[in-house]
Scaffold this active site. Sequence first.
Site, PDB file in Angstrom:
ATOM      1  CG  ASP A   1      -1.831   1.188   1.291  1.00 48.05           C
ATOM      2  OD1 ASP A   1      -1.991   1.864   0.268  1.00 48.05           O
ATOM      3  OD2 ASP A   1      -2.393   1.454   2.358  1.00 48.05           O
TER       4      ASP A   1
ATOM      5  CG  ASP B   1      -3.766   4.869  -3.667  1.00 48.37           C
ATOM      6  OD1 ASP B   1      -3.110   3.871  -3.331  1.00 48.37           O
ATOM      7  OD2 ASP B   1      -4.827   5.201  -3.123  1.00 48.37           O
TER       8      ASP B   1
END
Length: 448
Positions: free
Chosen positions: A127, A331
């Site tokens: 992440d 992201d």
Amino acid sequence: MAVSWEMKNAKVLLLVVMAIVVDATSSAGFDRMDMDCSNIWNDEKEESNSSSGIRLTLLHHQHPCSPFGNPGVQSHGNELSASLFFRRRHSPPTNISVPVSSSGKLYGFVAQIGLGTPPRKFNVLIDTGSSFSWVQCEPCSQGCYDQDGPLFDGSMSSTARTLSCSSAYCLLAREATMSNTNCTDWNTCRYRIQYYDLSVSKGSLSTDTLITAGGESFPGFIFGCSQGHEGIFGRYAGIIGLGDHNLSFVSQVAKQSAHHYRAFSYYLPSPNSVGYIQVGSYDRGSLTFTPMFIVDQLYYIELKGISVAGIPLNLTEEAQVRTVPIMCNVDLGSPLSVVPRHVFDKLSDAVAEEIEGYERVKGMPWCFDPLNWWSQRVVPTVEMFFRDGVRLKLDESKLMSEPQGGVRICLQFERGSDGFYMLGSQQVMMLYVVQDLEKSSMGFPEID
């Protein structure tokens, strides 16, 4: 020459039969029972781009050897992906003019780590939108979800240790999770991290030895021993945070590597391939770099423009003049890139003007259906332009998707709120990309 009705229908029938055969062959190739998943994580033993880089093998969440590769949990994986897309939505920074370096549940890419002495293997998600790492632990007093493999048990590791509230790492955990830590009756530092879809992981702050499949060992790795959860986390053992913080996986691993260099490079795999992420030094050859800005531990690059078939889009709203840079969040936890509604509509309209062999779907103007079975499909190339002349070319595979494996194709972009831009993983999949925290720069493959 005119084609007879019988010949047209014969051609359609042949195409349908071929599609069925190809689909059956593809499905057979995704059978988890036909693959040796025990050795797939050892690919990181292959030569890295740099001898000082620490590499982890990456699998797409739909790969048959990932926790979601099992057909029995695929529908739950789709639910997870839908939920995760709304995880992080930060307001974009508007006052950045120079590079800045600061001293959940995720769509997509799974790595394997070893934890403890002796080490146990855990499949975790990477992440870039958070800086804190955690795995599920025993005892799970507040409710754990089902995961592939056993939970981490600190009592079975000779190097595991729970950190107290007086530890300096307890304060760092408060920064990394952006949430207050607290203490138990036993003076244990308790963390809580809440993601933007309101899912939560909470437990005790711990330390143990982390080991990669390549054999590199990192004693004293700080992580969350998660013993309570809210929301959907799939079947993954936990999360590895790659944000910009001293407790992030990047910072902790780089600190113990040969040159202490904080950077990570990656090659995100497709569902049927194997990729990697590497921390440390990297190969600069054939890359072009754009400044990378770091705000609240997250990564941004400046978007200068978007073109369709060589024609630039006007990214400003009507009767408005842009006075601030367009900051685009990077992201890997989101499959889709995000642009404001007015830009999304312009992008959809421009693609519709240039696409051949397809027509727009009524009520879904960002999706397209084939005009007929024998039409040739021509999808325009979209380019994204970033500061310092860096370009990202989106061919059909990076621009379009086929929902549920059908013949319909849809833009792999999503409407966002005003001023919000995000570069998702689908647009950089199967490319060598670098995020250099030391130099505040991000590298993309050079385009001729």
